[in-house]
Enzyme design. Structure first.
Site, mmCIF file in Angstrom:
data_model
loop_
_atom_site.group_PDB
_atom_site.id
_atom_site.type_symbol
_atom_site.label_atom_id
_atom_site.label_comp_id
_atom_site.label_asym_id
_atom_site.label_seq_id
_atom_site.Cartn_x
_atom_site.Cartn_y
_atom_site.Cartn_z
ATOM 1 N N HIS A 90 0.865 -1.175 0.000
ATOM 2 C CA HIS A 90 0.000 0.000 0.000
ATOM 3 C C HIS A 90 0.906 1.230 0.000
ATOM 4 C CE1 HIS A 90 -3.619 -2.257 1.965
ATOM 5 N NE2 HIS A 90 -3.146 -2.871 0.891
ATOM 6 N N GLU A 92 1.357 3.665 2.038
ATOM 7 C CA GLU A 92 2.056 3.924 3.298
ATOM 8 C C GLU A 92 3.219 2.953 3.496
ATOM 9 O OE1 GLU A 92 -2.392 4.768 4.138
ATOM 10 O OE2 GLU A 92 -1.210 3.385 2.924
ATOM 11 N N CYS A 120 -5.313 1.788 6.315
ATOM 12 C CA CYS A 120 -6.017 0.559 6.674
ATOM 13 C C CYS A 120 -5.399 -0.008 7.950
ATOM 14 C CB CYS A 120 -5.919 -0.440 5.523
ATOM 15 S SG CYS A 120 -4.285 -1.205 5.343
ATOM 16 N N CYS A 123 -1.654 -0.881 7.487
ATOM 17 C CA CYS A 123 -0.778 0.290 7.370
ATOM 18 C C CYS A 123 -0.686 1.048 8.687
ATOM 19 C CB CYS A 123 -1.264 1.205 6.250
ATOM 20 S SG CYS A 123 -1.064 0.469 4.609
#
Length: 189
Positions: A90, A92, A120, A123
């Site tokens: 992701h 991040e 999320c 993350c």
């Protein structure tokens, strides 16, 4: 034989046992970007624009993130979602990896992470493990869901509150959300 979590909870309850909730199970506080002072909002918008620029590298999944040195405003790392290569990459996580490759695993308390979508649970957990004290996002998890992007419905503040070793200084949501909401809603599918 596989036993579900529900079956374990029922068995434990029947035996008189309970699972302890975290000592600080209340959510951490998320500041709404609309409540910020104009100077602070402008500073956060400047850095969020950099995360949005990073997100433009993957229009189908416009999750971009930058890690900024809080005192100087210098961008120390950047990342964009690369889930087609690795489902854990992701924006991040890509930014955290970029940070470590350029700066080592140090000085996290001096940083702020900006991301186009609310982190999320995976993350936000990584952010907590790194000890990044300030996290700023644009589109909320609810906004991502409304845009048709599957989400695990646990907010960043809930994840932060569940970590007994992590107390973020700031969680700010909604910075340039009108812009990123459109990016997520209108992304090519």
């Amino acid at each position: 034989m596989t036993v579900s979590r529900r079956e374990l909870l029922l068995a434990g309850t029947a035996a008189g046992m309970t699972l302890a909730a975290p000592a600080h199970s209340a959510d951490a506080v998320v500041q709404d970007a609309r409540q910020l002072l104009p100077e602070e909002r402008q500073r956060h918008e400047k850095h969020m624009r950099l995360a949005i620029a990073e997100a433009a590298k993957n229009p189908q999944w416009p999750f971009g993130a930058v890690i900024v040195h809080e005192a100087s405003g210098h961008v120390m790392a950047a990342g964009v979602n690369d889930g087609s290569r690795n489902p854990t990459l992701h924006g991040e996580i890509a930014a955290l990896n970029d940070y470590v490759s350029h700066n080592g695993n140090t000085r996290w308390p001096e940083t702020t992470l900006y991301t186009t979508g609310e982190p999320c649970p995976m993350c936000m957990s990584a952010i907590a493990w790194a000890g990044i004290p300030r996290v700023v996002w644009a589109t909320s998890i609810a906004g991502l869901s409304r845009a048709g992007i599957g989400q695990i419905g646990i907010g960043a503040a809930t994840v932060a509150a569940a970590a007994d070793f992590y107390r973020p200084e700031q969680l700010i949501g909604g910075v340039l959300a009108a812009h990123t909401d459109l990016l997520f809603q209108e992304r090519p599918k």
